[in-house]
Write a protein that holds these residues in place. Structure first.
Motif, PDB file in Angstrom:
ATOM      1  N   THR A 172      53.962 102.917  16.390  1.00  0.00           N
ATOM      2  CA  THR A 172      54.149 101.575  16.951  1.00  0.00           C
ATOM      3  C   THR A 172      55.032 100.737  16.041  1.00  0.00           C
ATOM      4  OG1 THR A 172      52.026 101.594  18.122  1.00  0.00           O
ATOM      5  CG2 THR A 172      52.961  99.435  17.593  1.00  0.00           C
ATOM      6  N   ILE A 173      54.732 100.743  14.747  1.00  0.00           N
ATOM      7  CA  ILE A 173      55.510  99.952  13.798  1.00  0.00           C
ATOM      8  C   ILE A 173      56.948 100.454  13.729  1.00  0.00           C
ATOM      9  CG2 ILE A 173      55.759  99.373  11.347  1.00  0.00           C
ATOM     10  CD1 ILE A 173      52.699  99.242  11.200  1.00  0.00           C
ATOM     11  N   SER A 174      57.120 101.763  13.818  1.00  0.00           N
ATOM     12  CA  SER A 174      58.472 102.340  13.806  1.00  0.00           C
ATOM     13  C   SER A 174      59.289 101.835  15.003  1.00  0.00           C
ATOM     14  CB  SER A 174      58.380 103.867  13.836  1.00  0.00           C
ATOM     15  OG  SER A 174      59.653 104.443  13.978  1.00  0.00           O
ATOM     16  N   ILE A 175      58.667 101.793  16.181  1.00  0.00           N
ATOM     17  CA  ILE A 175      59.344 101.288  17.384  1.00  0.00           C
ATOM     18  C   ILE A 175      59.733  99.829  17.177  1.00  0.00           C
ATOM     19  CG2 ILE A 175      58.960 100.652  19.808  1.00  0.00           C
ATOM     20  CD1 ILE A 175      57.171 103.200  19.995  1.00  0.00           C
ATOM     21  N   TRP A 176      58.812  99.072  16.635  1.00  0.00           N
ATOM     22  CA  TRP A 176      59.071  97.641  16.426  1.00  0.00           C
ATOM     23  C   TRP A 176      60.202  97.417  15.418  1.00  0.00           C
ATOM     24  CZ3 TRP A 176      53.396  95.424  15.989  1.00  0.00           C
ATOM     25  CH2 TRP A 176      52.799  95.500  17.244  1.00  0.00           C
ATOM     26  N   ARG A 177      60.180  98.173  14.329  1.00  0.00           N
ATOM     27  CA  ARG A 177      61.239  98.004  13.323  1.00  0.00           C
ATOM     28  C   ARG A 177      62.616  98.289  13.919  1.00  0.00           C
ATOM     29  NH1 ARG A 177      59.025  97.117   8.368  1.00  0.00           N
ATOM     30  NH2 ARG A 177      57.062  98.134   7.793  1.00  0.00           N
ATOM     31  N   GLU A 178      62.691  99.352  14.694  1.00  0.00           N
ATOM     32  CA  GLU A 178      63.975  99.738  15.282  1.00  0.00           C
ATOM     33  C   GLU A 178      64.504  98.648  16.209  1.00  0.00           C
ATOM     34  OE1 GLU A 178      65.872 103.295  18.099  1.00  0.00           O
ATOM     35  OE2 GLU A 178      63.843 103.509  17.255  1.00  0.00           O
ATOM     36  N   GLU A 179      63.631  98.104  17.057  1.00  0.00           N
ATOM     37  CA  GLU A 179      64.065  97.090  18.019  1.00  0.00           C
ATOM     38  C   GLU A 179      64.435  95.777  17.331  1.00  0.00           C
ATOM     39  OE1 GLU A 179      64.692  97.300  21.358  1.00  0.00           O
ATOM     40  OE2 GLU A 179      64.470  99.429  20.886  1.00  0.00           O
ATOM     41  N   VAL A 180      63.688  95.408  16.313  1.00  0.00           N
ATOM     42  CA  VAL A 180      63.974  94.171  15.592  1.00  0.00           C
ATOM     43  C   VAL A 180      65.336  94.264  14.901  1.00  0.00           C
ATOM     44  CG1 VAL A 180      63.271  92.845  13.552  1.00  0.00           C
ATOM     45  CG2 VAL A 180      61.606  93.353  15.326  1.00  0.00           C
ATOM     46  N   SER A 230      52.176 102.259   7.110  1.00  0.00           N
ATOM     47  CA  SER A 230      53.527 101.689   7.248  1.00  0.00           C
ATOM     48  C   SER A 230      53.566 100.161   7.310  1.00  0.00           C
ATOM     49  CB  SER A 230      54.238 102.260   8.498  1.00  0.00           C
ATOM     50  OG  SER A 230      54.364 103.650   8.380  1.00  0.00           O
ATOM     51  N   PHE A 231      52.495  99.502   6.842  1.00  0.00           N
ATOM     52  CA  PHE A 231      52.516  98.044   6.775  1.00  0.00           C
ATOM     53  C   PHE A 231      53.206  97.584   5.496  1.00  0.00           C
ATOM     54  CE2 PHE A 231      48.916  98.630   9.663  1.00  0.00           C
ATOM     55  CZ  PHE A 231      49.183  97.654  10.616  1.00  0.00           C
ATOM     56  N   ASP A 232      53.735  96.362   5.552  1.00  0.00           N
ATOM     57  CA  ASP A 232      54.337  95.753   4.368  1.00  0.00           C
ATOM     58  C   ASP A 232      53.304  94.992   3.546  1.00  0.00           C
ATOM     59  OD1 ASP A 232      57.117  96.453   4.929  1.00  0.00           O
ATOM     60  OD2 ASP A 232      56.917  95.084   6.628  1.00  0.00           O
ATOM     61  N   PHE A 233      52.273  94.490   4.211  1.00  0.00           N
ATOM     62  CA  PHE A 233      51.266  93.691   3.508  1.00  0.00           C
ATOM     63  C   PHE A 233      49.988  93.627   4.334  1.00  0.00           C
ATOM     64  CE2 PHE A 233      52.999  90.637   6.476  1.00  0.00           C
ATOM     65  CZ  PHE A 233      51.933  89.806   6.801  1.00  0.00           C
ATOM     66  N   GLY A 234      48.945  93.177   3.688  1.00  0.00           N
ATOM     67  CA  GLY A 234      47.722  92.787   4.376  1.00  0.00           C
ATOM     68  C   GLY A 234      47.359  91.396   3.899  1.00  0.00           C
ATOM     69  N   PHE A 235      46.394  90.787   4.542  1.00  0.00           N
ATOM     70  CA  PHE A 235      45.843  89.550   4.001  1.00  0.00           C
ATOM     71  C   PHE A 235      44.326  89.606   4.115  1.00  0.00           C
ATOM     72  CE2 PHE A 235      45.793  88.287   8.456  1.00  0.00           C
ATOM     73  CZ  PHE A 235      44.691  87.441   8.558  1.00  0.00           C
ATOM     74  N   GLN A 236      43.656  88.991   3.168  1.00  0.00           N
ATOM     75  CA  GLN A 236      42.197  88.976   3.168  1.00  0.00           C
ATOM     76  C   GLN A 236      41.706  88.120   4.325  1.00  0.00           C
ATOM     77  OE1 GLN A 236      41.380  87.336  -0.730  1.00  0.00           O
ATOM     78  NE2 GLN A 236      41.024  89.355  -1.600  1.00  0.00           N
ATOM     79  N   PHE A 237      41.040  88.761   5.283  1.00  0.00           N
ATOM     80  CA  PHE A 237      40.462  88.010   6.385  1.00  0.00           C
ATOM     81  C   PHE A 237      39.056  87.601   5.983  1.00  0.00           C
ATOM     82  CE2 PHE A 237      38.271  87.294  10.350  1.00  0.00           C
ATOM     83  CZ  PHE A 237      39.206  86.617  11.113  1.00  0.00           C
ATOM     84  N   GLN A 238      38.877  86.302   5.767  1.00  0.00           N
ATOM     85  CA  GLN A 238      37.580  85.779   5.355  1.00  0.00           C
ATOM     86  C   GLN A 238      36.905  85.019   6.497  1.00  0.00           C
ATOM     87  OE1 GLN A 238      35.946  86.382   2.737  1.00  0.00           O
ATOM     88  NE2 GLN A 238      37.389  86.995   1.129  1.00  0.00           N
ATOM     89  N   PRO A 239      35.556  85.156   6.594  1.00  0.00           N
ATOM     90  CA  PRO A 239      34.697  85.926   5.714  1.00  0.00           C
ATOM     91  C   PRO A 239      34.749  87.413   6.032  1.00  0.00           C
ATOM     92  CG  PRO A 239      33.375  84.891   7.407  1.00  0.00           C
ATOM     93  CD  PRO A 239      34.783  84.394   7.611  1.00  0.00           C
ATOM     94  N   ASN A 240      34.580  88.210   5.004  1.00  0.00           N
ATOM     95  CA  ASN A 240      34.609  89.660   5.115  1.00  0.00           C
ATOM     96  C   ASN A 240      33.259  90.188   4.656  1.00  0.00           C
ATOM     97  OD1 ASN A 240      35.131  92.370   5.118  1.00  0.00           O
ATOM     98  ND2 ASN A 240      36.623  92.311   3.442  1.00  0.00           N
ATOM     99  N   PHE A 241      32.282  90.144   5.545  1.00  0.00           N
ATOM    100  CA  PHE A 241      30.936  90.561   5.162  1.00  0.00           C
ATOM    101  C   PHE A 241      30.883  92.034   4.800  1.00  0.00           C
ATOM    102  CE2 PHE A 241      30.257  86.849   7.952  1.00  0.00           C
ATOM    103  CZ  PHE A 241      29.600  86.030   7.050  1.00  0.00           C
ATOM    104  N   GLY A 242      31.803  92.817   5.344  1.00  0.00           N
ATOM    105  CA  GLY A 242      31.827  94.242   5.027  1.00  0.00           C
ATOM    106  C   GLY A 242      32.290  94.530   3.614  1.00  0.00           C
ATOM    107  N   SER A 243      32.800  93.508   2.898  1.00  0.00           N
ATOM    108  CA  SER A 243      33.302  93.725   1.545  1.00  0.00           C
ATOM    109  C   SER A 243      32.213  93.572   0.488  1.00  0.00           C
ATOM    110  CB  SER A 243      34.421  92.720   1.235  1.00  0.00           C
ATOM    111  OG  SER A 243      33.898  91.410   1.135  1.00  0.00           O
ATOM    112  N   GLN A 244      31.009  93.233   0.911  1.00  0.00           N
ATOM    113  CA  GLN A 244      29.951  93.005  -0.063  1.00  0.00           C
ATOM    114  C   GLN A 244      29.536  94.307  -0.738  1.00  0.00           C
ATOM    115  OE1 GLN A 244      29.029  89.836  -0.690  1.00  0.00           O
ATOM    116  NE2 GLN A 244      30.630  89.400   0.785  1.00  0.00           N
TER     117      GLN A 244
END
Length: 362
Positions: free
Chosen positions: A180-188, A214-228
């Motif tokens: 999916t990301i590959s398709i998006w990169r090509e079209e952009v 193939s992501f460039d970054f992530g961001f911390q989605f808070q709250p992240n109860f699964g990170s405990q």
């Protein structure tokens, strides 16, 4: 020296009626419907969360959207990240952003996050009943990016090194996210951009290195109860006996989860976890989705502007800002009122959360 931090507030567009919500929940349903039904579940529980300065707005109105942007700018918010609802070409809740795009007076920078999950009856507790199913295909990926490219070309759309930012909320739901990301990169690139700057919401479900998929970054989605790493102790205010009594009185199942967390304790644990490369920091001012969830809500109890400010200052002073090309800080959220999760002023705190955001990050 730290460059200017750019706070990005996550933005919910569900404050206007749409035919689908009229169908599913009754004529005139908006997010405010859930908000105003909320009641305290225990002694000292802050509910309902009711808006003060901006009132019960309708996001179809230019005046409401401009008032939001002016408030955000006045308190140091760099931009909004709009939730984007796309179901094989069918869009939902797109009216506020559609109208912004046509209105040069709405100048606040923005980006988009694809809320790529099934639309279910979660608000009345029936998570398994699907109202609109999220189907995936490479043909749809192509149509999706072709729809997005004109938005990316808007001068207000946030870009990093001339690459428009786009976020996938739950990438593990896609059958082949790399393709999916590959398709998006090509079209952009065909559209004249250097590339797309593609990210995801990191949480317990998506705790991986961005380049893995193939992501460039992530961001911390808070709250992240699964990170405990360790469970937060059940707050002594809420004994099992008291909870059982309250749930019985409200006509709820006696079964309950120990999801009544103390905000200060939660933030301390988050600070202890440190930061990862290619993951932008995230924070939540408060959280309480009991307005949406009759059973098993998640609540960060006893949040205060002071505790939130302390967490903000910790991020400012301890996040390795030089590791990524921008200084984004993702705040969840600007206006998630039915999740008790908002920077917008409320009756209890007024504009204090906005004030401390500006003070901490100036």
């Amino acid at each position: 020296m730290i460059k200017t931090i750019k706070p990005i507030a996550i933005y919910l567009p569900q404050f206007h009626p749409i035919p689908e919500n009229d169908n599913w929940w009754g004529k005139g349903f908006t997010e405010w419907t859930n908000v105003t039904k909320a009641t305290p579940r225990f002694e000292g529980h802050y509910q309902p969360h009711l808006p003060s300065d901006l009132g019960f707005y309708d996001l179809r109105l230019e005046e409401a959207r401009i008032a939001q942007e002016e408030l955000a700018k006045a308190n140091g918010i760099y931009g909004f990240c709009y939730y984007h609802y796309w179901f094989n070409g069918k869009r939902l809740l797109h009216e506020p952003l559609d109208r912004k795009l046509k209105n040069p007076k709405e100048s606040l920078p923005f980006m988009m996050c694809w809320a790529n999950e099934n639309w279910t009856r979660a608000w009345d507790g029936n998570d398994k009943e699907v109202l609109i199913k999220q189907e995936y295909s490479f043909d749809d990926d192509l149509e999706h990016i072709k729809y997005l490219i004109p938005l990316f070309k808007d001068e207000r759309y946030i870009k990093v090194n001339d690459k428009p930012i786009f976020i996938i909320y739950r990438p593990r739901l896609l059958p082949d996210v790399k393709k999916t990301i590959s398709i998006w990169r090509e079209e952009v690139k065909k559209a004249g951009f250097k590339d797309i700057y593609i990210g995801f919401a990191q949480n317990g479900e998506h705790n991986f290195e961005p380049s893995t998929f193939s992501f460039d970054f992530g961001f911390q989605f808070q709250p992240n109860f699964g990170s405990q790493k360790n469970p937060i102790e059940f707050n002594t205010t809420f004994t099992k006996k008291v909870i059982r009594k309250i749930r019985k009185k409200l006509g709820l199942s006696i079964q309950y989860s120990n999801y009544y967390y103390n905000y200060s304790d939660y933030s301390k644990i988050q600070k202890s976890l440190g930061y990862k490369d290619n993951i932008y920091p995230g924070i939540t001012p408060m959280w309480d989705n009991s307005a949406r969830r009759k059973n098993n809500p998640l609540i960060l109890h006893d949040s205060t502007p002071e505790d939130y400010k302390e967490w903000l200052l910790f991020i400012k002073e301890n996040y390795p800002w030089s590791t990524l090309p921008e200084n984004f800080l993702f705040i969840n959220a600007w206006n998630e009122w039915a999740e008790g999760n908002h920077l917008e002023p409320c009756h209890k705190w007024g504009s204090k959360y906005l004030q401390v955001t500006k003070e901490a990050l100036k």
